[in-house]
Design a protein around this motif. Sequence first.
Motif, PDB file in Angstrom:
ATOM      1  N   ARG A  96       0.825  -1.203   0.000  1.00 38.22           N
ATOM      2  CA  ARG A  96       0.000   0.000   0.000  1.00 38.22           C
ATOM      3  C   ARG A  96       0.866   1.261   0.000  1.00 38.22           C
ATOM      4  O   ARG A  96       0.586   2.225  -0.717  1.00 38.22           O
ATOM      5  CB  ARG A  96      -0.922  -0.016   1.213  1.00 38.22           C
ATOM      6  N   LEU A  97       1.935   1.248   0.810  1.00 39.18           N
ATOM      7  CA  LEU A  97       2.810   2.414   0.875  1.00 39.18           C
ATOM      8  C   LEU A  97       3.543   2.636  -0.448  1.00 39.18           C
ATOM      9  O   LEU A  97       3.739   3.773  -0.875  1.00 39.18           O
ATOM     10  CB  LEU A  97       3.810   2.247   2.019  1.00 39.18           C
ATOM     11  N   ILE A  98       3.953   1.540  -1.092  1.00 39.54           N
ATOM     12  CA  ILE A  98       4.633   1.668  -2.383  1.00 39.54           C
ATOM     13  C   ILE A  98       3.662   2.182  -3.441  1.00 39.54           C
ATOM     14  O   ILE A  98       4.030   2.983  -4.312  1.00 39.54           O
ATOM     15  CB  ILE A  98       5.262   0.326  -2.798  1.00 39.54           C
TER      16      ILE A  98
ATOM     17  N   GLY B 298      13.043   5.070 -10.352  1.00 37.80           N
ATOM     18  CA  GLY B 298      14.314   4.432 -10.679  1.00 37.80           C
ATOM     19  C   GLY B 298      14.277   2.920 -10.672  1.00 37.80           C
ATOM     20  O   GLY B 298      15.301   2.276 -10.417  1.00 37.80           O
ATOM     21  N   VAL B 299      13.111   2.323 -10.954  1.00 33.15           N
ATOM     22  CA  VAL B 299      12.983   0.854 -10.992  1.00 33.15           C
ATOM     23  C   VAL B 299      12.287   0.457 -12.283  1.00 33.15           C
ATOM     24  O   VAL B 299      11.600   1.270 -12.919  1.00 33.15           O
ATOM     25  CB  VAL B 299      12.193   0.334  -9.775  1.00 33.15           C
ATOM     26  N   PRO B 300      12.425  -0.808 -12.703  1.00 35.17           N
ATOM     27  CA  PRO B 300      11.723  -1.268 -13.904  1.00 35.17           C
ATOM     28  C   PRO B 300      10.207  -1.274 -13.691  1.00 35.17           C
ATOM     29  O   PRO B 300       9.710  -1.423 -12.580  1.00 35.17           O
ATOM     30  CB  PRO B 300      12.264  -2.691 -14.111  1.00 35.17           C
ATOM     31  N   ASP B 301       9.498  -1.142 -14.783  1.00 38.90           N
ATOM     32  CA  ASP B 301       8.032  -1.132 -14.747  1.00 38.90           C
ATOM     33  C   ASP B 301       7.488  -2.431 -14.144  1.00 38.90           C
ATOM     34  O   ASP B 301       6.596  -2.419 -13.284  1.00 38.90           O
ATOM     35  CB  ASP B 301       7.505  -0.932 -16.176  1.00 38.90           C
ATOM     36  N   ALA B 302       8.053  -3.566 -14.574  1.00 41.88           N
ATOM     37  CA  ALA B 302       7.560  -4.860 -14.076  1.00 41.88           C
ATOM     38  C   ALA B 302       7.799  -5.011 -12.577  1.00 41.88           C
ATOM     39  O   ALA B 302       6.961  -5.550 -11.851  1.00 41.88           O
ATOM     40  CB  ALA B 302       8.240  -5.991 -14.837  1.00 41.88           C
ATOM     41  N   SER B 303       8.946  -4.520 -12.106  1.00 40.20           N
ATOM     42  CA  SER B 303       9.240  -4.637 -10.669  1.00 40.20           C
ATOM     43  C   SER B 303       8.256  -3.819  -9.845  1.00 40.20           C
ATOM     44  O   SER B 303       7.756  -4.275  -8.808  1.00 40.20           O
ATOM     45  CB  SER B 303      10.664  -4.168 -10.390  1.00 40.20           C
ATOM     46  N   LEU B 304       7.946  -2.596 -10.310  1.00 38.76           N
ATOM     47  CA  LEU B 304       6.990  -1.775  -9.574  1.00 38.76           C
ATOM     48  C   LEU B 304       5.622  -2.442  -9.525  1.00 38.76           C
ATOM     49  O   LEU B 304       4.917  -2.377  -8.500  1.00 38.76           O
ATOM     50  CB  LEU B 304       6.883  -0.395 -10.228  1.00 38.76           C
ATOM     51  N   SER B 305       5.253  -3.131 -10.607  1.00 40.87           N
ATOM     52  CA  SER B 305       3.977  -3.844 -10.623  1.00 40.87           C
ATOM     53  C   SER B 305       3.942  -4.923  -9.553  1.00 40.87           C
ATOM     54  O   SER B 305       2.938  -5.099  -8.854  1.00 40.87           O
ATOM     55  CB  SER B 305       3.748  -4.467 -12.008  1.00 40.87           C
ATOM     56  N   TYR B 306       5.062  -5.650  -9.373  1.00 45.80           N
ATOM     57  CA  TYR B 306       5.136  -6.673  -8.323  1.00 45.80           C
ATOM     58  C   TYR B 306       5.067  -6.045  -6.936  1.00 45.80           C
ATOM     59  O   TYR B 306       4.362  -6.533  -6.039  1.00 45.80           O
ATOM     60  CB  TYR B 306       6.431  -7.480  -8.462  1.00 45.80           C
ATOM     61  N   TYR B 307       5.813  -4.953  -6.749  1.00 48.53           N
ATOM     62  CA  TYR B 307       5.881  -4.324  -5.420  1.00 48.53           C
ATOM     63  C   TYR B 307       4.521  -3.807  -4.971  1.00 48.53           C
ATOM     64  O   TYR B 307       4.084  -4.032  -3.831  1.00 48.53           O
ATOM     65  CB  TYR B 307       6.876  -3.158  -5.417  1.00 48.53           C
ATOM     66  N   ARG B 308       3.803  -3.132  -5.865  1.00 43.11           N
ATOM     67  CA  ARG B 308       2.549  -2.489  -5.476  1.00 43.11           C
ATOM     68  C   ARG B 308       1.419  -3.496  -5.280  1.00 43.11           C
ATOM     69  O   ARG B 308       0.407  -3.191  -4.652  1.00 43.11           O
ATOM     70  CB  ARG B 308       2.155  -1.427  -6.501  1.00 43.11           C
ATOM     71  N   ARG B 309       1.605  -4.734  -5.793  1.00 44.71           N
ATOM     72  CA  ARG B 309       0.608  -5.789  -5.571  1.00 44.71           C
ATOM     73  C   ARG B 309       1.023  -6.755  -4.470  1.00 44.71           C
ATOM     74  O   ARG B 309       0.328  -7.727  -4.195  1.00 44.71           O
ATOM     75  CB  ARG B 309       0.390  -6.560  -6.876  1.00 44.71           C
TER      76      ARG B 309
END
Length: 213
Positions: free
Chosen positions: A15-17, A37-48
């Motif tokens: 939630r915070l990410i 500063g992170v890849p698009d796919a990584s941010l998708s994993y982090y936010r879910r």
Amino acid sequence: MAQVEQHPDVAELARLIQALAEATGRPTQERQAAALGVPDASLSYYRRGKRVPTHSTLVKMLQQAQVPPGEQLRYLQLRERAASAGTAPDEPEPQPTMEPATERAPRSWRALVVALLCCLVLGVGIGVVLLFMRDRAPAATACDRYEVTAETLALRTPSGAVTGSYLNRGQRVTVQRRGSDSSRKYWYVVADDKREGWVLPAPEWWHPICQSA
């Protein structure tokens, strides 16, 4: 198949990410990832909550988002708890890549070329100095006293032009200098009668008298 419930710490970190990404003000996830500063796919994993970012990755994201240092601690502590929950394993730290040998080669060649050039310049310098010393320093066995054996021996200028003054047979001279600035084949002499000039040394016109003087 029943959906597995996320660990509370993992869900809170996700939630915070999510809020961190939205705070960038970018309209799409791709641009939000670039801003953090992170890849698009990584941010998708982090936010879910599918993955927990590494410590260094989260620090970079917080710095990119300009989160105050005091507030960053909250994210980092929550990240440690989420990582230890086991439901969302850490993303592996990127391994440092070895610099290809083909990239190191140019620097090695440049260093070798520079070293060879330095040796060449040093060698030329030493050669010039030795040549100068050889030309300027008279030989230890050189004789400076000569007696004219020709009928006449013309006195000349440093460039070899005849002055109109001549030394006669039997006159003795002292060599003061071997070679002029304009020509190395003329010697500067001073006769016993005080006349002086440059002569063209040749064994058929005079001979040394050092041993017989």
